[in-house]
Design a protein around this motif. Structure first.
Motif, PDB file in Angstrom:
ATOM      1  N   HIS A   1       0.842  -1.204   0.000  1.00 58.19           N
ATOM      2  CA  HIS A   1       0.000   0.000   0.000  1.00 58.19           C
ATOM      3  C   HIS A   1       0.875   1.251   0.000  1.00 58.19           C
ATOM      4  O   HIS A   1       1.790   1.381   0.806  1.00 58.19           O
ATOM      5  CB  HIS A   1      -0.930   0.011   1.217  1.00 58.19           C
TER       6      HIS A   1
ATOM      7  N   GLN B   1       0.311   4.383   0.833  1.00 53.94           N
ATOM      8  CA  GLN B   1      -0.005   5.523   1.695  1.00 53.94           C
ATOM      9  C   GLN B   1       1.200   6.087   2.450  1.00 53.94           C
ATOM     10  O   GLN B   1       1.309   7.309   2.604  1.00 53.94           O
ATOM     11  CB  GLN B   1      -1.108   5.142   2.680  1.00 53.94           C
TER      12      GLN B   1
ATOM     13  N   SER C   1      -3.583  11.846  -2.332  1.00 50.87           N
ATOM     14  CA  SER C   1      -3.796  10.848  -1.276  1.00 50.87           C
ATOM     15  C   SER C   1      -5.084  11.086  -0.498  1.00 50.87           C
ATOM     16  O   SER C   1      -5.496  10.236   0.296  1.00 50.87           O
ATOM     17  CB  SER C   1      -2.608  10.851  -0.303  1.00 50.87           C
TER      18      SER C   1
ATOM     19  N   ASP D   1      -7.873  11.181  -1.913  1.00 51.72           N
ATOM     20  CA  ASP D   1      -8.923  10.526  -2.698  1.00 51.72           C
ATOM     21  C   ASP D   1      -8.690   9.014  -2.705  1.00 51.72           C
ATOM     22  O   ASP D   1      -7.565   8.540  -2.541  1.00 51.72           O
ATOM     23  CB  ASP D   1      -8.916  11.057  -4.135  1.00 51.72           C
ATOM     24  N   SER D   2      -9.750   8.266  -2.873  1.00 54.79           N
ATOM     25  CA  SER D   2      -9.642   6.819  -3.023  1.00 54.79           C
ATOM     26  C   SER D   2     -10.837   6.338  -3.833  1.00 54.79           C
ATOM     27  O   SER D   2     -11.977   6.717  -3.544  1.00 54.79           O
ATOM     28  CB  SER D   2      -9.643   6.129  -1.655  1.00 54.79           C
TER      29      SER D   2
ATOM     30  N   PRO E   1     -12.496   2.734  -5.039  1.00 53.73           N
ATOM     31  CA  PRO E   1     -12.385   1.272  -4.874  1.00 53.73           C
ATOM     32  C   PRO E   1     -12.125   0.577  -6.204  1.00 53.73           C
ATOM     33  O   PRO E   1     -12.647   0.975  -7.247  1.00 53.73           O
ATOM     34  CB  PRO E   1     -13.742   0.872  -4.301  1.00 53.73           C
TER      35      PRO E   1
ATOM     36  N   GLU F   1     -10.131  -4.399  -3.198  1.00 53.99           N
ATOM     37  CA  GLU F   1      -9.137  -3.358  -2.910  1.00 53.99           C
ATOM     38  C   GLU F   1      -9.909  -2.050  -2.756  1.00 53.99           C
ATOM     39  O   GLU F   1     -10.011  -1.245  -3.680  1.00 53.99           O
ATOM     40  CB  GLU F   1      -8.097  -3.334  -4.029  1.00 53.99           C
ATOM     41  N   ASP F   2     -10.473  -1.855  -1.571  1.00 55.85           N
ATOM     42  CA  ASP F   2     -11.471  -0.800  -1.376  1.00 55.85           C
ATOM     43  C   ASP F   2     -10.904   0.506  -0.844  1.00 55.85           C
ATOM     44  O   ASP F   2     -11.643   1.463  -0.631  1.00 55.85           O
ATOM     45  CB  ASP F   2     -12.608  -1.298  -0.474  1.00 55.85           C
ATOM     46  N   HIS F   3      -9.599   0.568  -0.583  1.00 56.89           N
ATOM     47  CA  HIS F   3      -8.958   1.831  -0.248  1.00 56.89           C
ATOM     48  C   HIS F   3      -7.582   1.855  -0.891  1.00 56.89           C
ATOM     49  O   HIS F   3      -6.764   0.972  -0.636  1.00 56.89           O
ATOM     50  CB  HIS F   3      -8.818   2.034   1.263  1.00 56.89           C
TER      51      HIS F   3
ATOM     52  N   SER G   1      -4.154   4.434  -2.410  1.00 58.73           N
ATOM     53  CA  SER G   1      -3.428   5.639  -1.981  1.00 58.73           C
ATOM     54  C   SER G   1      -3.359   6.735  -3.036  1.00 58.73           C
ATOM     55  O   SER G   1      -3.195   7.901  -2.709  1.00 58.73           O
ATOM     56  CB  SER G   1      -2.001   5.266  -1.583  1.00 58.73           C
TER      57      SER G   1
END
Length: 519
Positions: A330, A332, A402, A404-405, A407, A413-415, A417
């Protein structure tokens, strides 16, 4: 003789990574890393043989994680993932960035947690050493699940698909491999997933941003000091005592550099007893503004270096009986500091524009628009329009990707980066800063000429002389775009900072900032 770096066992820094990409350092896999790689590869083969279900080894991907794959199809699964995930669009990323992606991927995989064959890593190293760089489209990664699309394009050449750059020519990968007597690899279980699951696209943009932002910050101090001289500003706000009672690292460093750059200047000494109480913020607050951006750079560098030495694929193989499907892919952890750095970089351009405006106002003994004959000549009226446009463009680029997200993968993969966008936007902002700084340099050199015969310090005068070798003093209007482009070249090819450093060394002036280095 080239220095060497041991993939998987040595500590990788931004500077070392850039040196490997530049061919100054050679990356190798030593015996210790070889054993770790082989052990992990053996663990994957045992998982397949024992039919123990492990994501991406003998199951489908994403929302297909519950679909079992037969032992005989596990290799086909890995080549299929490279093909199906190669969905990038847009122009190719810079070849240096693609090369950094390969370097950082090898280092991550060589740590022995990814279940990849030694021969696959050796092939990637062949691409690095021979400067045969895959073509990678710039758009298509959401910065989670790994940088799937760009990494898929990066490694298509391993199976003789996709395109590569060789000696400046864009060619089909299969054609280039044939020319060099190489056959496509047959990927084993887990290898395709290991190759494309990771943050190397985001990371490589971060690596290059650390270098470019560092240079922009160094130039901001230098050109800001020249502007201060042109405006006959005070160096009192850079007194270290002031900054010791508000001791942010970046602020103290900038104050120290500005004071060192200007201490002993004839221009400065000439107005010590003037009745000007204090300067506008764009001069007086350079330590606080430039320094805050330097703190953001420090944060980005720290987190980039952590990521450089991390394992970011999934699943992670500890041994055949101990695998973890987690979220190390990920983006993030880098997306947030990249967005922070984008805002910090934009502020360097913002304050530079204010100094350009200040120098054109006709204050502090300078002629209006920095020309003797304003009216018939517009002088330096319009270049500040360009800095204003670039500053506003940078502001529009400061929206944090970052934040915004969207899915993906049917909600599995629902979140995500969006860190890949963060990395690209930061470079767009730095591109604009380089042009803004070229324009401030044009103003600062012109303003300093109106202070003659007074001289500044050796470093500032060396930079002024460099400018005048490429851009003449402005008497009458001319095509100022030519001047701006000449100064832009001095900025982007490193000439300005090199001239400053050489002058500092020659006159034993300490401008070092070791704690802020990239090695």
């Amino acid at each position: 003789m080239k220095s060497t770096f041991n993939y998987g066992t040595d500590h990788l820094t931004v500077g070392i990574c850039l040196d490997i990409a530049a061919g100054k350092t050679k990356g190798i896999i030593n015996s210790e890393a070889t054993e770790m790689i082989k052990a992990s590869w053996g663990a994957v083969k045992k998982i397949v043989h024992d039919h123990h279900p492990v994501y991406g080894i003998n199951t489908g991907f994403g929302p297909l994680c519950d679909t079992r794959i037969s032992e005989e199809d596990t290799s086909l699964l890995q080549s299929n993932i490279l093909k199906s995930h190669s969905v990038g669009v847009g122009k190719p990323i810079p070849q240096e960035i693609a090369k950094l992606m390969m370097i950082t991927k090898v280092h991550a995989l060589a740590q022995g947690y990814s279940g990849i064959a030694l021969s696959t890593l050796e092939r990637i190293i062949w691409h690095i050493d021979n400067d045969i760089i895959p073509v990678v489209p710039e758009k298509g990664s959401v910065g989670a699940s790994g940088d799937l699309a760009p990494l898929s394009h990066l490694f298509l050449p391993l199976i003789s698909l996709g395109e590569v750059f060789e000696k400046g020519e864009r060619l089909p990968a299969g054609q280039v491999l044939n020319k060099h007597g190489l056959k496509p690899l047959s990927l084993g279980p887990k290898e395709g997933l290991a190759l494309i699951n990771g943050t190397q696209f985001i990371l490589s943009f971060a690596i290059k941003a650390v270098q470019r932002f560092d240079a922009a910050l160094n130039r901001a101090d230098l050109i800001g000091a020249m502007s201060l001289e042109g405006l006959m500003g005070s160096i009192r706000p850079f007194d270290e005592r002031l900054h010791n009672i508000r001791p942010f690292k970046g602020t103290r460093m900038v104050a120290r550099r500005l004071f060192t750059l200007l201490d002993g200047s004839e221009i400065n000494s000439s107005h010590i007893s003037c009745d000007r109480v204090q300067d506008p913020y764009s001069l007086r607050c350079m330590p606080q503004v430039h320094g805050a951006s330097r703190n953001a750079w420090l944060h980005l560098k720290e987190l980039t270096e952590i990521e450089l030495n991390s394992v970011t694929d999934n699943p992670v193989i500890f041994n055949a009986d101990d695998t973890i499907s987690g979220g190390n892919f990920h983006g993030q952890p880098l997306a947030l500091p990249l967005d922070y750095a984008t805002t910090a970089a934009a502020e360097i351009g913002n304050i530079a524009d204010r100094r350009c405006y200040l120098m054109s106002e006709g204050r502090y003994g300078l002629p209006k628009l920095l020309t003797h004959d304003a009216g018939l000549n517009s002088g330096l009226m319009i270049p500040q329009y360009t800095t204003a446009a670039l500053v506003t463009e940078n502001k529009t680029l400061c929206f944090p990707a970052s934040a915004d997200s969207v899915p993906t993968s049917l909600g599995q993969e629902d979140h995500v980066s969006m860190g890949s966008i963060s990395g690209r936007k930061l470079h767009q902002v730095i591109d604009n800063i380089e042009h803004i700084q070229a324009i401030e340099l044009l103003y600062a050199a012109q303003a300093m000429d109106f202070r003659r015969p007074l001289r500044s310090t050796p470093v500032i005068e060396a930079c002024h002389q460099l400018v005048r070798r490429h851009v003449d003093f402005i008497q009458d209007d001319r095509v100022f775009a030519d001047d701006i482009n000449n100064l832009y070249k001095l900025i982007t090819d490193g000439s300005l900072l090199k001239t400053a450093n050489e002058a500092a060394i020659a006159h034993q002036i300490d401008l070092s900032h070791d704690e802020f280095g990239i090695y």
